[in-house]
Design a protein around this motif. Structure first.
Motif, PDB file in Angstrom:
ATOM      1  N   UNK A  44       0.823  -1.205   0.000  1.00  0.00           N
ATOM      2  CA  UNK A  44       0.000   0.000   0.000  1.00  0.00           C
ATOM      3  C   UNK A  44       0.863   1.264   0.000  1.00  0.00           C
ATOM      4  N   UNK A  45       2.064   1.157   0.517  1.00  0.00           N
ATOM      5  CA  UNK A  45       2.932   2.326   0.564  1.00  0.00           C
ATOM      6  C   UNK A  45       3.716   2.515  -0.725  1.00  0.00           C
ATOM      7  N   UNK A  46       3.628   1.575  -1.622  1.00  0.00           N
ATOM      8  CA  UNK A  46       4.342   1.702  -2.892  1.00  0.00           C
ATOM      9  C   UNK A  46       3.692   2.794  -3.722  1.00  0.00           C
ATOM     10  N   UNK A  47       4.508   3.635  -4.312  1.00  0.00           N
ATOM     11  CA  UNK A  47       3.998   4.733  -5.120  1.00  0.00           C
ATOM     12  C   UNK A  47       4.644   4.665  -6.495  1.00  0.00           C
ATOM     13  N   UNK A  48       3.865   5.029  -7.478  1.00  0.00           N
ATOM     14  CA  UNK A  48       4.413   5.077  -8.834  1.00  0.00           C
ATOM     15  C   UNK A  48       5.363   6.253  -8.937  1.00  0.00           C
ATOM     16  N   UNK A  49       6.392   6.073  -9.714  1.00  0.00           N
ATOM     17  CA  UNK A  49       7.347   7.155  -9.924  1.00  0.00           C
ATOM     18  C   UNK A  49       6.684   8.233 -10.757  1.00  0.00           C
ATOM     19  N   UNK A  50       6.733   9.419 -10.268  1.00  0.00           N
ATOM     20  CA  UNK A  50       6.115  10.514 -11.000  1.00  0.00           C
ATOM     21  C   UNK A  50       7.150  11.556 -11.359  1.00  0.00           C
ATOM     22  N   UNK A  51       6.741  12.541 -12.090  1.00  0.00           N
ATOM     23  CA  UNK A  51       7.654  13.613 -12.436  1.00  0.00           C
ATOM     24  C   UNK A  51       8.395  13.324 -13.718  1.00  0.00           C
ATOM     25  N   UNK A  52       9.599  13.863 -13.813  1.00  0.00           N
ATOM     26  CA  UNK A  52      10.406  13.748 -15.025  1.00  0.00           C
ATOM     27  C   UNK A  52      10.936  12.332 -15.209  1.00  0.00           C
ATOM     28  N   UNK A  53      10.957  11.870 -16.427  1.00  0.00           N
ATOM     29  CA  UNK A  53      11.591  10.574 -16.693  1.00  0.00           C
ATOM     30  C   UNK A  53      13.109  10.737 -16.705  1.00  0.00           C
ATOM     31  N   UNK A  54      13.722  10.516 -15.579  1.00  0.00           N
ATOM     32  CA  UNK A  54      15.139  10.815 -15.391  1.00  0.00           C
ATOM     33  C   UNK A  54      16.018   9.939 -16.289  1.00  0.00           C
ATOM     34  N   UNK A  55      15.722   8.664 -16.368  1.00  0.00           N
ATOM     35  CA  UNK A  55      16.590   7.767 -17.140  1.00  0.00           C
ATOM     36  C   UNK A  55      16.510   8.095 -18.628  1.00  0.00           C
ATOM     37  N   UNK A  56      15.292   8.377 -19.104  1.00  0.00           N
ATOM     38  CA  UNK A  56      15.156   8.728 -20.517  1.00  0.00           C
ATOM     39  C   UNK A  56      15.906  10.022 -20.822  1.00  0.00           C
ATOM     40  N   UNK A  57      15.846  10.977 -19.906  1.00  0.00           N
ATOM     41  CA  UNK A  57      16.561  12.238 -20.091  1.00  0.00           C
ATOM     42  C   UNK A  57      18.074  12.007 -20.085  1.00  0.00           C
ATOM     43  N   UNK A  58      18.535  11.162 -19.185  1.00  0.00           N
ATOM     44  CA  UNK A  58      19.967  10.870 -19.114  1.00  0.00           C
ATOM     45  C   UNK A  58      20.450  10.182 -20.395  1.00  0.00           C
ATOM     46  N   UNK A  59      19.686   9.217 -20.884  1.00  0.00           N
ATOM     47  CA  UNK A  59      20.077   8.534 -22.111  1.00  0.00           C
ATOM     48  C   UNK A  59      20.069   9.484 -23.311  1.00  0.00           C
ATOM     49  N   UNK A  60      19.120  10.394 -23.342  1.00  0.00           N
ATOM     50  CA  UNK A  60      19.069  11.380 -24.424  1.00  0.00           C
ATOM     51  C   UNK A  60      20.294  12.293 -24.389  1.00  0.00           C
ATOM     52  N   UNK A  61      20.701  12.705 -23.194  1.00  0.00           N
ATOM     53  CA  UNK A  61      21.900  13.557 -23.069  1.00  0.00           C
ATOM     54  C   UNK A  61      23.160  12.805 -23.500  1.00  0.00           C
ATOM     55  N   UNK A  62      23.252  11.527 -23.131  1.00  0.00           N
ATOM     56  CA  UNK A  62      24.413  10.742 -23.539  1.00  0.00           C
ATOM     57  C   UNK A  62      24.440  10.591 -25.050  1.00  0.00           C
ATOM     58  N   UNK A  63      23.274  10.318 -25.647  1.00  0.00           N
ATOM     59  CA  UNK A  63      23.214  10.172 -27.092  1.00  0.00           C
ATOM     60  C   UNK A  63      23.616  11.464 -27.776  1.00  0.00           C
ATOM     61  N   UNK A  64      23.149  12.617 -27.278  1.00  0.00           N
ATOM     62  CA  UNK A  64      23.516  13.913 -27.857  1.00  0.00           C
ATOM     63  C   UNK A  64      25.007  14.187 -27.706  1.00  0.00           C
ATOM     64  N   UNK A  65      25.559  13.830 -26.558  1.00  0.00           N
ATOM     65  CA  UNK A  65      26.986  14.057 -26.347  1.00  0.00           C
ATOM     66  C   UNK A  65      27.830  13.189 -27.284  1.00  0.00           C
ATOM     67  N   UNK A  66      27.426  11.956 -27.461  1.00  0.00           N
ATOM     68  CA  UNK A  66      28.161  11.081 -28.371  1.00  0.00           C
ATOM     69  C   UNK A  66      28.005  11.524 -29.807  1.00  0.00           C
ATOM     70  N   UNK A  67      26.843  12.029 -30.165  1.00  0.00           N
ATOM     71  CA  UNK A  67      26.601  12.467 -31.535  1.00  0.00           C
ATOM     72  C   UNK A  67      27.424  13.716 -31.853  1.00  0.00           C
ATOM     73  N   UNK A  68      27.627  14.579 -30.875  1.00  0.00           N
ATOM     74  CA  UNK A  68      28.385  15.801 -31.119  1.00  0.00           C
ATOM     75  C   UNK A  68      29.887  15.532 -31.242  1.00  0.00           C
ATOM     76  N   UNK A  69      30.360  14.421 -30.665  1.00  0.00           N
ATOM     77  CA  UNK A  69      31.788  14.091 -30.751  1.00  0.00           C
ATOM     78  C   UNK A  69      32.116  13.174 -31.910  1.00  0.00           C
ATOM     79  N   UNK A  70      31.127  12.685 -32.612  1.00  0.00           N
ATOM     80  CA  UNK A  70      31.360  11.796 -33.733  1.00  0.00           C
ATOM     81  C   UNK A  70      31.726  12.624 -34.970  1.00  0.00           C
ATOM     82  N   UNK A  71      32.835  12.286 -35.640  1.00  0.00           N
ATOM     83  CA  UNK A  71      33.241  13.071 -36.832  1.00  0.00           C
ATOM     84  C   UNK A  71      32.336  12.832 -38.017  1.00  0.00           C
TER      85      UNK A  71
END
Length: 71
Positions: A44-71
């Motif tokens: 009963x005390x379990x709550x769904x994670x709400x708010x920003x999707x942190x993992x999706x945001x982190x993966x998007x930032x990593x993908x953008x960082x890798x894309x900017x360093x690729x020649x």
């Protein structure tokens, strides 16, 4: 002609060769078991994670960082 078998050396001794575990080898699994038991004992005390999707945001930032360093 059969080959001669060698007799066994002295029988294995079972004179109390003990294996000592460090304290954490027993305490950590016990602590993990108790923690998981407490987590599932009151769903009963379990709550769904709400708010920003942190993992999706982190993966998007990593993908953008890798894309900017690729020649």
């Amino acid at each position: 002609m059969s080959a001669r078998t060698h007799p066994r050396p002295h029988p294995a001794t079972t004179s109390g060769v003990g294996v000592r575990l460090p304290w954490w080898a027993v305490a950590l699994p016990a602590l993990a078991f108790v923690t998981l038991l407490l987590l599932i004992s009151d769903p009963a005390q379990a709550q769904a994670a709400g708010g920003d999707p942190v993992i999706a945001d982190l993966l998007e930032r990593i993908r953008n960082a890798l894309a900017s360093h690729t020649p």
